[in-house]
Design a protein around this motif. Structure first.
Motif, short mmCIF file in Angstrom:
data_model
loop_
_atom_site.label_atom_id
_atom_site.label_comp_id
_atom_site.label_asym_id
_atom_site.label_seq_id
_atom_site.Cartn_x
_atom_site.Cartn_y
_atom_site.Cartn_z
N SER A 247 -7.45 -7.68 0.99
CA SER A 247 -6.27 -6.88 1.33
C SER A 247 -6.58 -5.38 1.24
N SER B 253 -6.42 -2.95 4.49
CA SER B 253 -5.52 -1.79 4.49
C SER B 253 -6.29 -0.50 4.77
N TYR C 292 -6.94 -0.53 8.46
CA TYR C 292 -5.72 -0.25 9.21
C TYR C 292 -5.39 1.24 9.21
#
Length: 176
Positions: free
Chosen positions: A28, A32, A35
């Motif tokens: 994660s 992130s 992103y």
């Protein structure tokens, strides 16, 4: 491995987190970061572009009201005979203005808006300016209280309220 610690009859062990939880947490974080890098540097949809697009869509959807209000250089109310605006103006009056001017506009704390006496002018332009800019202590007459400025309400709503008032009081005129 340590011996479990006992506190108030509850045993507390020092067990490590499962490996799959650690992997989900690590993945994660990596996703992130990826992103953020993609969205801010490689995306074709930054925040400024999205805002401009939404504004353009709004202006395309609601052009009529802005055009009508822009055509009021002479000071007359563009919504004076608009049935829909009069109905909206009545609702806005009851929601906002009736606290001071009474539910039927006959006055309460503020003056009556249905009699023939207009302390600060009875033309559309004067009433519009009084509503938008308010009546401060320097403009008070006849020992009446002031009125707050309603610029935040917007010209469309103010003109709609004035259109409703014009149906209640014939002494509110377009111009002198």
């Amino acid at each position: 491995m340590k011996e479990p610690k006992e506190v108030d009859g509850i045993f507390q062990a020092d067990n490590p987190m499962p490996t799959w939880w650690k992997l989900v947490w690590l993945i994660s974080i990596i996703v992130s970061i990826g992103y953020v890098v993609y969205f801010h540097w490689y995306s074709e949809w930054p925040q400024e572009v999205a805002f401009e697009k939404e504004v353009a869509e709004h202006e395309a959807q609601f052009p009529a009201k802005q055009a009508i209000v822009a055509n009021t250089e002479d000071g007359s109310n563009p919504y004076r005979d608009d049935v829909v605006a009069i109905k909206e103006g009545e609702g806005t009056y009851k929601q906002i203005c009736s606290a001071c001017h009474g539910p039927t506009a006959e006055g309460a704390v503020g003056p009556s808006l249905v009699d023939k006496d207009w302390i600060h002018g009875n033309t559309d332009k004067e009433v519009f300016n009084n509503i938008m800019k308010g009546i401060g202590p320097e403009r008070q007459k006849l020992n009446r209280g002031g009125m707050p400025a309603w610029e935040g309400l917007g010209a469309e709503k103010v003109y709609a309220v004035m259109a409703w008032l014009a149906t209640k009081n014939s002494s509110l005129v377009k111009a002198k």
